[in-house]
Design a protein around this motif. Structure first.
Motif, PDB file in Angstrom:
ATOM      1  N   THR A 106     -19.991 -22.366 -37.755  1.00 21.14           N
ATOM      2  CA  THR A 106     -18.953 -23.304 -37.703  1.00 21.14           C
ATOM      3  C   THR A 106     -19.429 -24.541 -36.830  1.00 21.14           C
ATOM      4  O   THR A 106     -19.135 -25.812 -37.278  1.00 21.14           O
ATOM      5  N   GLY A 107     -19.852 -24.436 -35.743  1.00 24.08           N
ATOM      6  CA  GLY A 107     -20.382 -25.598 -34.703  1.00 24.08           C
ATOM      7  C   GLY A 107     -21.484 -26.401 -35.223  1.00 24.08           C
ATOM      8  O   GLY A 107     -21.501 -27.608 -35.272  1.00 24.08           O
ATOM      9  N   GLY A 108     -22.548 -25.643 -35.920  1.00 21.15           N
ATOM     10  CA  GLY A 108     -23.420 -26.359 -36.573  1.00 21.15           C
ATOM     11  C   GLY A 108     -23.213 -27.060 -37.764  1.00 21.15           C
ATOM     12  O   GLY A 108     -23.859 -28.108 -37.896  1.00 21.15           O
ATOM     13  N   ASN A 109     -22.096 -26.822 -38.424  1.00 22.98           N
ATOM     14  CA  ASN A 109     -22.015 -27.406 -39.705  1.00 22.98           C
ATOM     15  C   ASN A 109     -21.237 -28.725 -39.307  1.00 22.98           C
ATOM     16  O   ASN A 109     -21.407 -29.800 -39.764  1.00 22.98           O
ATOM     17  N   LEU A 110     -20.462 -28.858 -38.065  1.00 20.84           N
ATOM     18  CA  LEU A 110     -20.004 -29.958 -37.654  1.00 20.84           C
ATOM     19  C   LEU A 110     -21.039 -30.897 -37.000  1.00 20.84           C
ATOM     20  O   LEU A 110     -20.846 -32.195 -37.273  1.00 20.84           O
ATOM     21  N   LEU A 111     -22.222 -30.424 -36.758  1.00 22.55           N
ATOM     22  CA  LEU A 111     -23.261 -31.511 -35.978  1.00 22.55           C
ATOM     23  C   LEU A 111     -24.532 -31.537 -36.889  1.00 22.55           C
ATOM     24  O   LEU A 111     -25.422 -32.269 -36.369  1.00 22.55           O
ATOM     25  N   VAL A 175     -14.358 -28.072 -27.073  1.00 18.82           N
ATOM     26  CA  VAL A 175     -15.572 -28.131 -26.271  1.00 18.82           C
ATOM     27  C   VAL A 175     -15.806 -27.954 -25.167  1.00 18.82           C
ATOM     28  O   VAL A 175     -14.550 -28.044 -24.170  1.00 18.82           O
ATOM     29  N   ASN A 176     -16.741 -27.545 -24.607  1.00 14.61           N
ATOM     30  CA  ASN A 176     -17.068 -27.508 -23.008  1.00 14.61           C
ATOM     31  C   ASN A 176     -18.296 -28.117 -22.760  1.00 14.61           C
ATOM     32  O   ASN A 176     -19.143 -28.322 -23.391  1.00 14.61           O
ATOM     33  N   GLY A 177     -18.249 -28.487 -21.450  1.00 16.89           N
ATOM     34  CA  GLY A 177     -19.563 -29.294 -20.886  1.00 16.89           C
ATOM     35  C   GLY A 177     -19.204 -29.544 -19.515  1.00 16.89           C
ATOM     36  O   GLY A 177     -18.792 -28.752 -18.743  1.00 16.89           O
ATOM     37  N   PRO A 178     -20.303 -30.224 -19.042  1.00 16.52           N
ATOM     38  CA  PRO A 178     -20.265 -30.330 -17.376  1.00 16.52           C
ATOM     39  C   PRO A 178     -18.974 -30.988 -16.687  1.00 16.52           C
ATOM     40  O   PRO A 178     -18.897 -30.447 -15.784  1.00 16.52           O
ATOM     41  N   ASP A 179     -18.031 -31.649 -17.541  1.00 19.32           N
ATOM     42  CA  ASP A 179     -16.928 -32.046 -17.026  1.00 19.32           C
ATOM     43  C   ASP A 179     -15.794 -31.014 -17.236  1.00 19.32           C
ATOM     44  O   ASP A 179     -14.644 -31.138 -17.021  1.00 19.32           O
ATOM     45  N   GLY A 180     -16.309 -29.766 -17.635  1.00 20.01           N
ATOM     46  CA  GLY A 180     -15.292 -28.876 -18.210  1.00 20.01           C
ATOM     47  C   GLY A 180     -14.771 -28.879 -19.848  1.00 20.01           C
ATOM     48  O   GLY A 180     -15.490 -29.311 -20.564  1.00 20.01           O
ATOM     49  N   GLU A 181     -13.604 -28.319 -19.967  1.00 12.69           N
ATOM     50  CA  GLU A 181     -13.298 -28.302 -21.413  1.00 12.69           C
ATOM     51  C   GLU A 181     -12.409 -29.248 -21.636  1.00 12.69           C
ATOM     52  O   GLU A 181     -11.622 -30.135 -20.942  1.00 12.69           O
ATOM     53  N   ARG A 182     -12.535 -29.676 -23.006  1.00 13.04           N
ATOM     54  CA  ARG A 182     -11.537 -30.740 -23.853  1.00 13.04           C
ATOM     55  C   ARG A 182     -11.367 -30.489 -25.191  1.00 13.04           C
ATOM     56  O   ARG A 182     -12.093 -29.688 -25.618  1.00 13.04           O
ATOM     57  N   SER A 183     -10.176 -31.056 -25.724  1.00  5.68           N
ATOM     58  CA  SER A 183      -9.915 -30.800 -27.023  1.00  5.68           C
ATOM     59  C   SER A 183      -9.941 -32.281 -27.677  1.00  5.68           C
ATOM     60  O   SER A 183      -9.702 -33.055 -27.336  1.00  5.68           O
ATOM     61  N   ILE A 184     -10.714 -32.158 -28.796  1.00  2.00           N
ATOM     62  CA  ILE A 184     -10.902 -33.435 -29.731  1.00  2.00           C
ATOM     63  C   ILE A 184     -10.314 -33.272 -31.220  1.00  2.00           C
ATOM     64  O   ILE A 184     -10.722 -32.599 -31.998  1.00  2.00           O
ATOM     65  N   PRO A 185      -9.583 -34.100 -31.530  1.00  2.00           N
ATOM     66  CA  PRO A 185      -8.632 -34.089 -32.919  1.00  2.00           C
ATOM     67  C   PRO A 185     -10.037 -34.657 -33.601  1.00  2.00           C
ATOM     68  O   PRO A 185     -10.823 -35.158 -33.542  1.00  2.00           O
ATOM     69  N   PHE A 186      -9.817 -33.741 -34.997  1.00  2.00           N
ATOM     70  CA  PHE A 186     -10.929 -33.898 -35.987  1.00  2.00           C
ATOM     71  C   PHE A 186     -11.193 -35.103 -36.183  1.00  2.00           C
ATOM     72  O   PHE A 186     -12.440 -35.491 -36.286  1.00  2.00           O
ATOM     73  N   ALA A 187     -10.203 -36.029 -36.364  1.00  2.00           N
ATOM     74  CA  ALA A 187     -10.437 -37.648 -36.598  1.00  2.00           C
ATOM     75  C   ALA A 187     -11.268 -38.120 -35.559  1.00  2.00           C
ATOM     76  O   ALA A 187     -11.880 -39.239 -36.106  1.00  2.00           O
ATOM     77  N   GLU A 188     -11.405 -37.824 -34.659  1.00  2.00           N
ATOM     78  CA  GLU A 188     -11.954 -38.535 -33.419  1.00  2.00           C
ATOM     79  C   GLU A 188     -13.249 -37.951 -33.311  1.00  2.00           C
ATOM     80  O   GLU A 188     -14.172 -38.355 -32.414  1.00  2.00           O
ATOM     81  N   PHE A 189     -13.558 -36.770 -33.674  1.00  2.00           N
ATOM     82  CA  PHE A 189     -14.817 -36.214 -33.411  1.00  2.00           C
ATOM     83  C   PHE A 189     -16.007 -36.739 -33.929  1.00  2.00           C
ATOM     84  O   PHE A 189     -17.175 -37.066 -33.247  1.00  2.00           O
ATOM     85  N   HIS A 190     -16.199 -37.023 -35.265  1.00  2.00           N
ATOM     86  CA  HIS A 190     -17.426 -37.933 -35.921  1.00  2.00           C
ATOM     87  C   HIS A 190     -17.132 -39.531 -35.478  1.00  2.00           C
ATOM     88  O   HIS A 190     -15.961 -39.940 -35.562  1.00  2.00           O
ATOM     89  N   VAL A 262     -19.036 -40.282 -48.889  1.00  2.00           N
ATOM     90  CA  VAL A 262     -18.842 -41.904 -48.863  1.00  2.00           C
ATOM     91  C   VAL A 262     -18.866 -42.521 -47.507  1.00  2.00           C
ATOM     92  O   VAL A 262     -18.780 -43.884 -47.516  1.00  2.00           O
ATOM     93  N   ALA A 263     -18.985 -41.728 -46.626  1.00  2.00           N
ATOM     94  CA  ALA A 263     -19.074 -42.533 -45.337  1.00  2.00           C
ATOM     95  C   ALA A 263     -19.728 -41.753 -44.222  1.00  2.00           C
ATOM     96  O   ALA A 263     -20.232 -40.461 -44.364  1.00  2.00           O
ATOM     97  N   HIS A 264     -20.078 -42.147 -42.957  1.00  2.00           N
ATOM     98  CA  HIS A 264     -20.655 -41.576 -42.039  1.00  2.00           C
ATOM     99  C   HIS A 264     -19.748 -40.409 -41.617  1.00  2.00           C
ATOM    100  O   HIS A 264     -20.280 -39.877 -40.486  1.00  2.00           O
ATOM    101  N   LYS A 265     -18.723 -40.209 -41.726  1.00  2.00           N
ATOM    102  CA  LYS A 265     -17.876 -39.213 -41.458  1.00  2.00           C
ATOM    103  C   LYS A 265     -16.783 -38.766 -42.502  1.00  2.00           C
ATOM    104  O   LYS A 265     -16.703 -39.589 -43.425  1.00  2.00           O
ATOM    105  N   PRO A 266     -16.136 -37.734 -42.460  1.00  2.00           N
ATOM    106  CA  PRO A 266     -15.331 -37.572 -43.387  1.00  2.00           C
ATOM    107  C   PRO A 266     -13.936 -38.606 -43.637  1.00  2.00           C
ATOM    108  O   PRO A 266     -13.495 -39.099 -42.465  1.00  2.00           O
ATOM    109  N   TRP A 267     -13.818 -38.904 -44.820  1.00  2.00           N
ATOM    110  CA  TRP A 267     -13.192 -40.558 -44.760  1.00  2.00           C
ATOM    111  C   TRP A 267     -11.520 -40.123 -45.119  1.00  2.00           C
ATOM    112  O   TRP A 267     -11.352 -39.712 -45.997  1.00  2.00           O
TER     113      TRP A 267
END
Length: 335
Positions: A106-111, A175-190, A262-267
């Protein structure tokens, strides 16, 4: 393929802590290994995350949480996904092959990265590989390239089928990272390419996808995933449509529409979705929404056909969704 250091992480914290310049996370590897073989990617360190506890599919706030390491096959054949989110199931099964779906996550599909010819050819310039080197697809061979959201730096498309459905469902990426956890709405991920086409997502350095959350509303009755491609098997979309409707009798209460290929991200087009709300579920209504969407298309020298293809696909997809007759997975021909 270049030489690299291999690190196996046992926890998310270990994976994040092992990240540094030139590092890449690897799970199924169905895209990254190809890129390494073509010398498009040359990571100095591979961080194996396959042993992290992220393979589950769990109930979450009325919806489902898909672990980042849940394979595409596991998600598609989960009974809860099939019953409550068939749009996602159909999109996954429209992509790749059974063997790849068994490995891809799942994660790889997004990336996954674009399938642009020039991006994969390390012998040609490409702003995604080497910022500032140019985009030979502009004015070159660009039949498969984007018609929405392009820039003078890049006209590549995002290749995922799964992500088109996740976009239409308004999923949320955890997601989780050096600054901790956060949530990203899918429209803002790509991201759209803009002046930094080398950046596909809004992830910060060292952040790792840990899960994708599906909301309670799954549009399980009125949906379709329509994928138009050069051949009926194992091919990326020229245009795809994820359509999801909530109906009130013969009227549209809520509409979701996402396009792939049709675009660099789902449109998505919020104005078109708003136009559909409250209108009768008729071909005339669907055609107005399609016309609104394609009006902002900017074709390249070889992909102008995608405009009419997208317009017709949108209308057909909305008709299928309204009728409750989603595109068949066994017979992929568009009737």
């Amino acid at each position: 393929m270049n030489r690299f250091e291999y690190v196996r992480a046992g926890t998310v914290a270990e994976a994040v802590g092992a990240f540094g310049a030139g590092a890449r996370f690897i799970a199924g590897g169905t895209n990254l290994l190809d890129l390494m073989k073509y010398e498009v990617e040359k990571p100095g360190r591979l961080i194996d995350i396959t042993h992290l506890p992220l393979k589950g599919i769990e109930e979450k706030d009325g919806g489902l949480r898909l672990g980042a390491l849940a394979t595409n096959a596991a998600v598609a054949y989960d009974s809860r996904v099939a019953e409550r989110y068939p749009l996602l199931r159909n999109a996954i099964l429209a992509g790749a092959s059974a063997q790849l779906r068994n490995a891809a996550t799942t994660g790889g599909n997004l990336l996954q990265r674009t399938r642009c010819y020039y991006f994969y050819d390390a012998g040609t310039p490409c702003n995604k590989r080497e910022p500032g080197s140019g985009c030979p697809a502009i004015g070159g061979v660009n039949r498969i390239h984007a018609i929405f959201g392009t820039s003078d730096k890049c006209i590549a498309t995002h290749p995922s089928d799964m992500c088109v459905a996740l976009s239409a469902l308004d999923a949320v990426v955890q997601v989780n990272g050096p600054d901790g956890e956060r949530s990203i709405p899918f429209a803002e991920f790509h991201r759209l390419p803009g002046n930094e086409p080398e950046k596909d997502t809004t992830l910060k350095p060292g952040e790792i996808v840990v899960a994708v959350d599906l909301p309670e509303q799954g549009f399980s009755q009125n949906y379709t995933y329509l994928k138009l491609r050069d051949r009926l098997s194992y091919a990326f979309a020229l245009v795809s449509v994820a359509a999801a409707l909530e109906l009130d009798g013969d009227s549209i209460k809520t509409a979701r529409l996402a396009l792939g290929g049709v675009a660099h991200k789902p449109w998505r087009n919020a104005e078109a979705e708003a136009l559909l709300a409250g209108k009768p579920a008729t071909r005339e209504t669907f055609a107005k929404a399609a016309d609104l969407i394609v009006a902002e298309a900017k074709p390249q020298s070889e992909n102008g056909f995608k405009i009419e293809l997208a317009r017709r696909a949108i209308v057909r997809g909305l008709e299928q969704a309204a009728a409750g007759t989603p595109q068949s997975l066994s017979d992929k021909r568009i009737q």
